[in-house]
Design an enzyme around this catalytic site. Structure first.
Site, mmCIF file in Angstrom:
data_model
loop_
_atom_site.group_PDB
_atom_site.id
_atom_site.type_symbol
_atom_site.label_atom_id
_atom_site.label_comp_id
_atom_site.label_asym_id
_atom_site.label_seq_id
_atom_site.Cartn_x
_atom_site.Cartn_y
_atom_site.Cartn_z
ATOM 1 N N HIS A 180 -21.077 12.308 -13.257
ATOM 2 C CA HIS A 180 -20.251 11.292 -13.884
ATOM 3 C C HIS A 180 -18.573 11.728 -13.688
ATOM 4 C CE1 HIS A 180 -24.121 10.646 -15.977
ATOM 5 N NE2 HIS A 180 -24.266 11.762 -15.775
ATOM 6 N N SER A 301 6.851 6.871 -0.415
ATOM 7 C CA SER A 301 6.929 5.633 -1.018
ATOM 8 C C SER A 301 8.287 5.056 -0.680
ATOM 9 C CB SER A 301 6.866 5.858 -2.537
ATOM 10 O OG SER A 301 7.661 4.767 -3.233
ATOM 11 N N LYS A 307 6.656 10.813 -3.602
ATOM 12 C CA LYS A 307 5.300 10.382 -3.443
ATOM 13 C C LYS A 307 4.713 10.568 -2.030
ATOM 14 C CE LYS A 307 2.957 8.151 -5.657
ATOM 15 N NZ LYS A 307 2.581 6.809 -5.767
ATOM 16 N N GLU A 314 -7.279 5.884 1.829
ATOM 17 C CA GLU A 314 -7.385 4.594 1.144
ATOM 18 C C GLU A 314 -7.858 3.546 2.202
ATOM 19 O OE1 GLU A 314 -4.248 4.871 -2.512
ATOM 20 O OE2 GLU A 314 -3.567 4.918 -0.515
#
Ligand code: ARG
Length: 487
Positions: A180, A301, A307, A314
């Site tokens: 979970h 970024s 970043k 991804e």
């Protein structure tokens, strides 16, 4: 009557000719057509812009077909030789830049025959004797696909090897295992990595099995009814490296199971990769913080200077969508198609090509990420300790010493609640504290506050006890060697 009849034959009575139609004789099927296809239709139906990927398969298959025709005396051996040499030249030429620039052929089969004619002359007119593009496309895709499956297997093996190297780099590292998305029980980092090894091992098994079904020789099926030239199909299969022959000509013309099989295996493989990607995106986030992705596989970024984004992972996660999309595309494409061949089936190729490229690219990317990732074992251990994920170890130890498990569960639950309310971590408990909390606890049980003690108890086959993990990783290493040998 006779006069009337002869009047009919006078040319001026015949309807005027329509303007000269586009040439139809340059098609493999032109004879029956008075008019050529419209430009819209040609553009809509042409497949050369994607099926050119199959040129080597088409050439090699046609060379073998020339030899087959020589065996049934349609060609002499010398003619088959000449055709084969000319086809070799076509393949060489196709590797030079600009080869396709001016090609307007309908598909790769037509292109190869046209190029052959340009080199071998009228002799080339015999090469399509008894052959249909319906079986030829099956041959080409199967021939090409088995190589792509092997490449995919190789890349999967390389990734699995990287997972084992990653495990070996941190033999004692403990990380939280999750259910979970909540910290559940401690596991060894190697145990976690081995879980993915097992998934990819199943993917490898599936790919091997799919390859067996792909690698069957379909030529001899004709358009759908079987060839009327009884050439030696088995010899052709041997020459082209196929493991066996297809058994029904209609099935061949109608079948794309082997494409769907491959897409299914790739989609499942990609699903596993997407889960690995998701895990590592989380683990390397500031919130988890116990995995560090290399600068080599992350990007920044354009606006936010601080970043460091996990784009490689991804994209892997995202490419699952393409591959599963390809699987569903071909599944839907084939639904309800009447036997045998239908041109719809041409729509299988772009999804297949795209899915294979996405899968192979993702495997190579994932290996690169795994190769360069660094675990922060101390942070992972802190995550284990802070979360009371040793609670199960404690409850099970109570059960081992006689407390019925449900009572042990309740008792440890109370211990956790009290600790959380008091802001007390497991390591802060002493044996005496424990016994004071409840006499069911014996003072030496405090050792289970250290996650390594609980790990040791999970000593079943497939468990996370250190000796089991060492065993499993060693076995994985030799299985990997066996997978490599099969390539
Ligand atoms: N391009 C076709 C395909 O990909 C194969 C050729 C068969 N074409 C045909 N009109 N019968 O399925």
């Amino acid at each position: 009557m006779r006069i009337l009849y002869s009047l009919l034959l006078i040319p001026w009575v015949l309807p005027a000719q329509t303007p000269t139609p586009a040439k139809t004789t340059d098609k493999l099927w032109g004879g029956r057509f008075a008019e050529g296809p419209s430009q819209v239709f040609e553009q809509f139906s042409g497949s050369l812009h994607f099926d050119r990927k199959l040129i080597e398969a088409d050439v090699v298959g046609t060379q073998a077909y020339a030899r087959a025709l020589a065996r049934v005396k349609i060609l002499t051996t010398a003619e088959a030789e000449r055709i084969s040499t000319a086809l070799g030249q076509v393949l060489d030429a196709s590797r030079r830049p600009g080869f396709y620039d001016k090609a307007t052929d309908e598909d790769i089969h037509s292109l190869v025959i046209r190029e052959l004619k340009e080199r071998a002359g009228p002799l080339a007119d015999k090469i399509h004797t008894g052959r249909s593009r319906n079986e030829q496309i099956s041959l080409d895709v199967r021939w090409w696909l088995r190589g792509e499956i092997d490449l995919t297997r190789r890349l999967a093996i390389d990734l699995m090897s990287a997972l084992l190297t990653q495990a070996a780099a941190y033999p004692e590292a403990v990380v939280p295992g999750f259910t979970h998305t909540r910290r559940a029980q401690p596991v060894l980092w190697g145990h976690y990595l081995h879980a993915y090894f097992e998934m990819f091992a199943r993917d490898l098994d599936r790919l091997e099995e799919v390859r067996r079904r792909v690698n069957l020789m379909p030529m001899g099926s004709g358009a759908l009814a079987g060839s009327s030239f009884d050439y030696d199909r088995a010899a052709m299969a041997r020459e082209l490296g196929f493991d066996g022959l297809t058994r029904n000509s209609m099935d061949v013309s109608a079948d794309r199971d082997f494409v769907i099989d491959t897409l299914h295996a790739d989609a499942l493989l990609m699903q596993h990769l997407s889960r690995l990607a998701e895990d590592w995106i989380l683990y390397s986030s500031d919130e988890f913080g116990w995995l560090e992705l290399s600068d080599k596989v992350t990007s920044g970024s354009s606006l936010m200077p601080q970043k460091k984004n996990p784009d490689s992972l991804e994209l892997i996660r995202g490419k699952y969508g393409r591959v599963f999309g390809a699987y569903t595309a071909v599944m839907s494409l084939m639904k309800g198609l009447p036997l045998t061949y239908n041109r719809d089936m041409q729509e299988d190729k772009e999804p297949l090509f795209d899915a294979l490229a996405a899968t192979q690219g993702s495997l190579a990317m994932a290996k690169n990420v795994v190769d360069t990732a660094k675990l922060r074992p101390a942070v992972a251990l802190r995550a284990v300790e802070e979360s009371w994920s040793i609670a199960t170890d404690l409850a099970e130890e109570l059960a081992r010493r006689g407390t019925p498990f449900h009572q042990a569960h309740q008792l440890v639950g109370r211990l956790v609640l009290t600790s959380i309310q008091a802001g007390k971590k497991p390591a802060a408990w002493t044996g005496a504290d424990l016994q004071a909390f409840d006499p069911a606890f014996q003072p030496d049980m405090v050792k289970f506050m250290n996650p390594f003690e609980g790990l040791k108890t999970r000593n079943v086959l497939g468990g996370t006890a250190p000796e089991r993990v060492i065993e499993a990783l060693a076995a994985a290493q030799s299985r990997l060697a066996a997978y490599r040998l099969k390539l």
